[in-house]
Each structure stands twice: as structure tokens, then as C-alpha cells.
Design an enzyme around this catalytic site. Structure first.
Site, mmCIF file in Angstrom:
data_model
loop_
_atom_site.group_PDB
_atom_site.id
_atom_site.type_symbol
_atom_site.label_atom_id
_atom_site.label_comp_id
_atom_site.label_asym_id
_atom_site.label_seq_id
_atom_site.Cartn_x
_atom_site.Cartn_y
_atom_site.Cartn_z
ATOM 1 N N LYS A 109 48.949 43.954 39.764
ATOM 2 C CA LYS A 109 48.005 42.980 39.205
ATOM 3 C C LYS A 109 47.475 43.570 37.914
ATOM 4 C CE LYS A 109 46.333 38.921 40.302
ATOM 5 N NZ LYS A 109 47.057 37.892 41.068
HETATM 6 P P1 NAD Z 1 43.074 28.781 36.992
HETATM 7 O O1 NAD Z 1 42.358 29.581 35.975
HETATM 8 O O2 NAD Z 1 44.225 27.937 36.564
HETATM 9 O O3 NAD Z 1 42.039 27.819 37.771
HETATM 10 C C1 NAD Z 1 40.893 28.299 38.405
HETATM 11 C C2 NAD Z 1 40.048 27.094 38.814
HETATM 12 O O4 NAD Z 1 38.949 27.537 39.609
HETATM 13 C C3 NAD Z 1 39.447 26.344 37.638
HETATM 14 O O5 NAD Z 1 39.465 24.951 37.919
HETATM 15 C C4 NAD Z 1 38.019 26.870 37.590
HETATM 16 O O6 NAD Z 1 37.109 25.972 36.945
HETATM 17 C C5 NAD Z 1 37.742 26.997 39.063
HETATM 18 N N1 NAD Z 1 36.619 27.876 39.407
HETATM 19 C C6 NAD Z 1 36.340 29.109 38.958
HETATM 20 N N2 NAD Z 1 35.208 29.576 39.504
HETATM 21 C C7 NAD Z 1 34.781 28.598 40.345
HETATM 22 C C8 NAD Z 1 33.656 28.458 41.204
HETATM 23 N N3 NAD Z 1 32.741 29.433 41.324
HETATM 24 N N4 NAD Z 1 33.520 27.303 41.936
HETATM 25 C C9 NAD Z 1 34.416 26.313 41.817
HETATM 26 N N5 NAD Z 1 35.501 26.386 41.014
HETATM 27 C C10 NAD Z 1 35.667 27.517 40.281
HETATM 28 O O7 NAD Z 1 43.520 29.821 38.106
HETATM 29 P P2 NAD Z 1 44.689 29.636 39.179
HETATM 30 O O8 NAD Z 1 45.926 30.231 38.628
HETATM 31 O O9 NAD Z 1 44.684 28.251 39.692
HETATM 32 O O10 NAD Z 1 44.192 30.639 40.312
HETATM 33 C C11 NAD Z 1 43.258 30.251 41.316
HETATM 34 C C12 NAD Z 1 43.356 31.226 42.470
HETATM 35 O O11 NAD Z 1 44.700 31.190 43.002
HETATM 36 C C13 NAD Z 1 43.101 32.685 42.139
HETATM 37 O O12 NAD Z 1 42.535 33.317 43.264
HETATM 38 C C14 NAD Z 1 44.503 33.236 41.901
HETATM 39 O O13 NAD Z 1 44.573 34.641 42.055
HETATM 40 C C15 NAD Z 1 45.253 32.499 43.000
HETATM 41 N N6 NAD Z 1 46.702 32.401 42.821
HETATM 42 C C16 NAD Z 1 47.238 31.900 41.668
HETATM 43 C C17 NAD Z 1 48.623 31.783 41.574
HETATM 44 C C18 NAD Z 1 49.277 31.166 40.370
HETATM 45 O O14 NAD Z 1 50.508 30.968 40.412
HETATM 46 N N7 NAD Z 1 48.559 30.805 39.344
HETATM 47 C C19 NAD Z 1 49.452 32.231 42.617
HETATM 48 C C20 NAD Z 1 48.854 32.727 43.775
HETATM 49 C C21 NAD Z 1 47.478 32.803 43.873
#
Ligand code: NAD
Length: 420
Positions: A109
Site C-alpha cells: 500500500k
Molecule cells: P474514492 O476516493 O473513489 O471514494 C471515497 C468515497 O467515500 C467518496 O464518495 C467520499 O466522499 C466518501 N467518504 C469519505 N469519507 C467519508 C465519510 N466520513 N462519510 C461518508 N463518506 C465518506 O475511494 P474508493 O476507491 O471508492 O475507496 C473506498 C474504500 O474502498 C477505501 O476503503 C478503499 O481502500 C477501498 N477499496 C478500494 C478499491 C478500489 O479499487 N478503488 C478496491 C478495494 C478496496
């Protein structure tokens, strides 16, 4: 010596979960210590030229947790609260996730302490290219392959790929995943994590005899995971998405929100709040909306003892990494709420990243149907394995997934032996 003191609740919890799984499997103590430590940690501080002409210094991290089963794989996060403990914990989750779905990667990471919403596109590019250069001693298609995570996207991955390729003198497709199709991205990658979440929701609800058609779903986070998960659950499985929250607030409508229209609203307004089809609520109120299925897809530590008490649902499917604390887990279990853990539920992203890596190495690309079919097969096999183990030993799905992962990693370590 393994350092035991840590500040991130997620890291403490990862240690506890790993310890419990190791005890259950009765693995040798060194294996447990190894899994609780990270193999390599690079901390970088680097200057970035801002639009004002000022120069700002940023701090970033790239951590390899364990690379016994293959190259280090894991996302890059841009967030003001990024810290080393968090990145270590997220790298651990990646090792376990790759092992649960049995793809040949280790866990990594990375992250930079910054608020990307305060940066101009040029500043974001400068920061990304300099950070990619700083950690380039680790990067490579056979060594370390980044992907998008919170606040990073296909554009950021393009700059990563271009920077690495410029230093090499030729184009290296497979040094990152989650990049645009035009430079070697994979069909289906953008939606893959959300699609995997939707598949797992389908598999578990089949077991729970909970019909998905008409099921009421609440989603926290509407980014690269939350949006496609909501869209696929609505359009392909007939769920009703009754509430969504993001950083800027939440929106609720018992009759269901039209997910594509909500996305168009977010593109203009940068938040789901004030969407015309629903009633706006504070983002914290998302935990108070009764539903059948709650999908946390924002950040870690969101479902703790207090918010778990407030949740009224039958199922939680973890789209985010580490969204539920140990106390949160306990409360959900006491309330009889089923939970599909992150390392299984959101593994679709890394599975299609693996497909993207393979396609890039071979310069031979698949169509979306083939990608989704192969994704579904891997997710289904992984689910069945964890589910039957959980049932057989009366464990939670999280405990079962940890056992599957740790057994696989342990076997790999044993068969390779300890060098020298
Ligand atoms: P992103 O930046 O695209 O989206 C994050 C979302 O969460 C946004 O809509 C943001 O406004 C919202 N958010 C942030 N803080 C918040 C809060 N306190 N309350 C409500 N909403 C909130 O990120 P992502 O890629 O969608 O990642 C989201 C999660 O999924 C993370 O934990 C990430 O590690 C995990 N993840 C992502 C992927 C990927 O392929 N992108 C894969 C596996 C896991």
C-alpha cells in the site's frame, strides 16, 4: 524485534485478527510474527512546485507487507490523514486479500499526506510524478504494481505509468493497474471492486434466503467502489438504493434513488447532498436508516461500537478496507447481522488488476464479458470456500477468510523455506 506499539486502530485490530487466526491454525510462532510485521517500508519527503511559485514538502509512504506469493500489489491513497500505521495495516489487508482469492501477488500500500481537493490538476500531476520517482526504487511489473485507492484514479495511474516509463526509456504497461484502456487498462477494471461487492452480496443473500429484488440498500461512500456497487445492485439485481452518503452529506428516499442520475448530480455538485430525488441528511445519519443491506464503501473504522448499535439491517458487505472495528464486529454479531469481510467482499478490484497485469504482460486484451465472467468465477469459488469453512467450524466469514488466507501464505512460506 516486532514493534508492538501502534497508533492506528486498524493496525491494532489487524494484529488481533491475525493472532486469532494463527492460534486457530496452530501455526509456528515465527509465522505469526512475520504476518504482523511489514517486510519493507519506504518513507519519502519530497518538494513539489505549486502554482503560486511556492515549493511545498510532502510526505509519502510505500509499504510491502509480504511478497512471498508474488509481486507487491496495492493502491495509492491521497488523504490528509494518511500515516505509516494505516498504510501498514492496509498493506497487510492486501496480502490477505490476494491470498483469499488465490491470485499470485503479495500485499502493498502507498499514500501521500495531502488534500487532493486543494490541489490544482497541475499540482496533482507534479506531486504524483515526483512521488512515483521517489518510490521508483521499489516499482516494477515484477516487483511492485500500484493501483488507485481513495482520491486517486486512472489519471493518477497514467502519470505513474508515464513517469516510470520515461525513466526506463520505453513504455511499461504492467507497472500499474487501474489505468485508462488506451494505455493498456483492462475492460471492467473501473467497476471491478463494486461488481465484486455486488457478486458477493448476491452469493451471501442466496444463502440467507434474502431476495435481492426489492431489497433496500444503504451505501456509505459514492466513489470508485460505492457508485458501481450501487449501480450494479440496482440495475442487475433489482435492489432499491434507498440512501447514499459521502463526505459532503447524505440523501435518502424510501422509494429508491436513481443511481445514474445521482452520479450525474455528484459530477456537478461534488456531493450526493441536495439531490432532487431525495431528502438531504447529515452524512452521519446514514447509520440510522433502516435497510436490508448496508454497504460501507468510504474509509476504515466507520462501523464502531456506537454506529453498529445504530445500524438496522440484516447484512453488511464491506466495500471499504477495514470499515468495521473489533467492537463494531462484536455488536453486529450480537445483533445477528451477517457480515461479508473486506478481504473477500472488495477483492474484485485486485482480481481484475491481476487480469490487467496479465493482459499488459502479454499485450493481448480481453473483452468485458470475458473479464466479468472470470471475475465472477474467482469470487464465487472464494466465497464458497470461506462460507463452507465458516459453516463447518461455526466461525464468522471474517474469521474463515483469514484462515483461508493465512493457511495459503503459511504454506508458501514453508515450501519456499527460510533463506539462507
Ligand atoms: P474514492 O476516493 O473513489 O471514494 C471515497 C468515497 O467515500 C467518496 O464518495 C467520499 O466522499 C466518501 N467518504 C469519505 N469519507 C467519508 C465519510 N466520513 N462519510 C461518508 N463518506 C465518506 O475511494 P474508493 O476507491 O471508492 O475507496 C473506498 C474504500 O474502498 C477505501 O476503503 C478503499 O481502500 C477501498 N477499496 C478500494 C478499491 C478500489 O479499487 N478503488 C478496491 C478495494 C478496496
Amino acid at each position: 524485534m516486532v514493534q508492538e506499539v501502534c497508533v492506528s486502530p486498524l493496525l491494532t485490530e489487524m494484529h488481533q485478527r491475525i493472532e486469532r487466526a494463527c492460534a486457530f491454525l496452530a501455526v509456528e510462532p515465527y509465522l505469526c510474527s512475520l504476518l504482523k510485521s511489514c517486510q519493507r517500508e519506504l518513507i519519502v519527503s519530497f518538494p513539489v512546485k505549486m502554482d503560486s511559485g511556492d515549493i511545498q514538502v510532502f510526505q509519502g509512504y510505500r509499504v510491502h507487507h509480504n511478497i512471498i506469493r508474488g509481486p507487491a500489489k496495492g493502491g495509492i491513497r491521497y488523504h490528509p490523514e494518511v500515516n505509516l500505521d494505516e498504510i501498514q495495516a492496509l498493506a497487510m489487508l492486501m496480502t490477505l486479500k490476494c491470498a483469499v482469492v488465490n491470485i499470485p501477488f503479495g500485499g502493498a500500500k502507498g499514500g501521500v499526506v495531502c488534500d487532493p481537493h486543494q490541489l490544482s490538476p497541475r499540482e496533482l500531476e507534479n506531486l504524483t510524478r515526483r512521488f512515483a520517482t521517489e518510490i521508483s526504487i521499489l516499482l516494477g511489473p515484477e516487483t511492485d504494481i500500484p493501483a488507485p485507492d481513495v482520491n486517486t484514479d486512472a489519471q493518477v495511474m497514467s502519470w505513474f505509468m508515464d513517469t516510470y516509463s520515461m525513466h526506463k526509456g520505453y513504455s511499461v504497461l504492467s507497472v500499474v493497474t487501474g489505468k485508462p484502456l488506451i494505455i493498456g487498462g483492462s475492460q471492467g477494471r473501473q467497476e471491478a471492486t463494486g461488481r465484486g461487492v455486488a457478486y458477493l452480496t448476491y452469493f451471501i443473500t442466496q444463502e440467507m434466503k434474502l431476495p435481492l429484488r426489492g431489497a433496500r440498500v444503504v451505501v456509505q461512500g459514492f466513489g470508485k467502489v460505492g457508485y458501481p456497487a450501487a449501480k450494479i445492485l440496482q440495475e442487475e439485481y433489482g435492489c432499491k438504493i434507498i440512501a447514499v452518503a459521502d463526505l459532503g452529506g447524505g440523501v435518502v428516499n424510501e422509494e429508491g434513488l436513481e443511481v445514474r442520475a445521482l452520479r450525474e448530480h455528484v459530477e456537478k455538485e461534488k456531493t450526493v447532498a441536495h439531490f432532487s430525488q431525495g431528502e438531504t441528511i447529515p452524512r452521519e445519519a446514514i447509520f440510522d436508516i433502516p435497510s436490508d443491506i448496508f454497504i460501507p464503501a468510504a474509509l476504515e473504522n466507520q462501523i464502531d461500537e456506537e454506529t453498529a448499535q445504530r445500524l438496522h439491517c440484516k447484512l453488511v458487505v464491506e466495500g471499504a478496507n477495514g470499515p468495521t472495528t473489533e467492537e463494531g464486529d462484536r455488536v453486529l454479531q450480537e445483533k445477528g447481522i451477517t457480515l461479508v469481510p473486506d478481504i473477500l467482499a472488495n477483492a474484485g478490484g485486485v482480481v481484475v488488476s491481476y487480469f490487467e497485469w496479465v493482459q499488459g504482460l502479454q499485450s493481448f486484451f480481453w473483452n468485458e464479458e470475458e473479464v466479468n465472467l472470470r471475475l465472477k468465477l474467482i469470487m464465487s469459488n472464494s466465497f464458497k470456500q470461506c462460507f463452507s469453512l465458516a459453516r463447518h467450524h461455526d466461525l464468522s466469514l471474517r474469521e474463515a477468510a483469514y484462515l483461508v488466507a493465512i493457511e495459503r501464505i503459511g504454506e508458501a512460506i514453508k515450501v519456499r523455506g527460510i533463506y539462507p
